[in-house]
Design an enzyme around this catalytic site. Structure first.
Site, mmCIF file in Angstrom:
data_model
loop_
_atom_site.group_PDB
_atom_site.id
_atom_site.type_symbol
_atom_site.label_atom_id
_atom_site.label_comp_id
_atom_site.label_asym_id
_atom_site.label_seq_id
_atom_site.Cartn_x
_atom_site.Cartn_y
_atom_site.Cartn_z
ATOM 1 N N HIS A 56 0.849 -1.207 0.000
ATOM 2 C CA HIS A 56 0.000 0.000 0.000
ATOM 3 C C HIS A 56 0.873 1.241 0.000
ATOM 4 C CE1 HIS A 56 0.674 -0.477 4.331
ATOM 5 N NE2 HIS A 56 0.126 0.699 4.580
ATOM 6 N N HIS A 58 1.339 3.988 1.858
ATOM 7 C CA HIS A 58 1.855 4.794 2.977
ATOM 8 C C HIS A 58 3.379 4.889 2.919
ATOM 9 C CE1 HIS A 58 -2.054 4.180 5.486
ATOM 10 N NE2 HIS A 58 -2.134 5.192 4.650
ATOM 11 N N ASP A 60 5.731 4.870 4.982
ATOM 12 C CA ASP A 60 6.576 3.925 5.726
ATOM 13 C C ASP A 60 6.594 2.540 5.080
ATOM 14 O OD1 ASP A 60 3.817 3.775 6.618
ATOM 15 O OD2 ASP A 60 4.487 2.464 8.245
ATOM 16 N N HIS A 61 5.962 2.403 3.915
ATOM 17 C CA HIS A 61 6.037 1.152 3.155
ATOM 18 C C HIS A 61 6.690 1.339 1.786
ATOM 19 C CE1 HIS A 61 3.458 -1.228 5.965
ATOM 20 N NE2 HIS A 61 3.213 0.019 6.356
ATOM 21 N N HIS A 114 -7.622 -0.559 5.712
ATOM 22 C CA HIS A 114 -6.559 0.361 6.145
ATOM 23 C C HIS A 114 -6.381 1.443 5.074
ATOM 24 C CE1 HIS A 114 -2.835 1.573 8.133
ATOM 25 N NE2 HIS A 114 -2.183 1.424 6.995
ATOM 26 N N ASP A 133 -0.433 -4.080 6.624
ATOM 27 C CA ASP A 133 -1.292 -3.432 7.616
ATOM 28 C C ASP A 133 -2.751 -3.886 7.497
ATOM 29 O OD1 ASP A 133 1.088 -2.232 8.153
ATOM 30 O OD2 ASP A 133 0.477 -0.206 7.613
ATOM 31 N N HIS A 171 4.300 -4.336 10.985
ATOM 32 C CA HIS A 171 4.788 -3.568 12.140
ATOM 33 C C HIS A 171 4.980 -4.445 13.368
ATOM 34 C CE1 HIS A 171 4.070 0.525 10.485
ATOM 35 N NE2 HIS A 171 3.163 -0.112 9.759
HETATM 36 ZN ZN ZN Z 1 2.289 0.557 7.950
HETATM 37 FE FE FE Z 2 -0.027 1.735 6.551
#
Ligand code: ZN
Ligand code: FE
Length: 255
Positions: A56, A58, A60-61, A114, A133, A171
């Site tokens: 996805h 985001h 942080d990915h 998410h 996530d 995570h």
């Molecule tokens: Zn994440």
């Molecule tokens: Fe995420």
């Protein structure tokens, strides 16, 4: 089993995963929170990166995608529906698409909730699922873009998989997730045992991810929203599964 999976801690509490197909030596990365730790994990093993799979959009990915692509000439695959907010894709994926890492073959699952276009990757013969996530260790991702009913439907796709499937989630949230889970099912002995085991692992600085689906089925309150004892525990004995899931997710949001 031909997919060798390596868990790589990144940033503060993210995980990326390397998956190497034993037959061909093809190496894929699932999510790229940052390049540094992933480069180090590749170098340590003498591996070169062939393919980057994105779950996805985001940051942080995906923040490590471009430097890794440049360094390795890797292909980048991600959801067609997210192409506008992902790095440029060499292949656009949709639910049901077949994906191969060398000779290891998997399927793309749509897991909206998410984010609306979050995808997961399931390699049934290797008994591994990269869930990021969506389904997480003792928890699930916060529902940002989709509805609770969508997220429940997303998670319910994992219920029928082989219980020995390794769940590679995005995570290290497991300790906090278990603290919350115990508020829903304080008497769940499998959950109590998991709490002890996870505390020991974290005290040693070890990841608690991947987890086994069998353990999630026994302890994850979100997957357990369908069970009569969990419905009763949240005061909704007659509600449908998605409504119970929504109640548990809302409680977690303010936990
Ligand atoms: Zn994440
Ligand atoms: Fe995420």
């Amino acid at each position: 089993m031909s997919l060798e999976v390596v868990t790589i801690p990144c940033l503060k509490d993210n995980y990326a995963f390397l998956a190497r197909d034993g037959a061909t030596g093809t190496v894929a990365l699932v999510d790229a929170p940052e390049a540094g730790p992933i480069e180090a994990a590749l170098a340590e093993r003498g591996w070169k990166l062939d393919l980057i799979l994105i779950t996805h959009h985001h940051a942080d990915h995906i923040d490590g995608v471009e430097p890794l692509r440049r360094a390795h000439g890797a292909q980048v695959w991600g959801a067609a529906a997210d192409a506008h907010r992902l790095p440029p894709l060499d292949r656009q994926l949709a639910a049901g698409d077949a994906v191969a890492i060398g000779e290891s073959t998997g399927t793309v699952l749509a897991v909206p909730g998410h984010t609306l276009s979050h995808i997961a990757f399931h390699f049934p013969a290797d008994r591994v699922a990269f869930t990021a996530d969506s389904l997480m260790a003792a928890g699930c991702g916060r529902v940002f873009e989709g509805t609770h009913a969508q997220m429940w439907h997303s998670l319910s796709q994992f219920l029928d998989m082989d219980p020995q499937t390794r769940i590679c989630s995005g995570h290290e949230y497991t300790e906090a997730n278990i603290r919350f889970a115990l508020t829903i099912e304080p008497g769940n002995e499998a959950l109590q045992a998991r709490a002890r085991k996870v505390a020991q692992r974290r005290a040693r600085g070890e990841p608690t991810v991947p987890s086994l689906l069998a353990g999630e089925l026994a302890t994850n309150p979100f997957l357990r929203a369908r069970l009569p004892e969990v419905k009763a525990a949240v005061g909704l004995p007659d509600a449908d599964d998605a409504a119970v899931f929504a109640e548990i997710r809302r409680r977690k949001d303010s936990f």
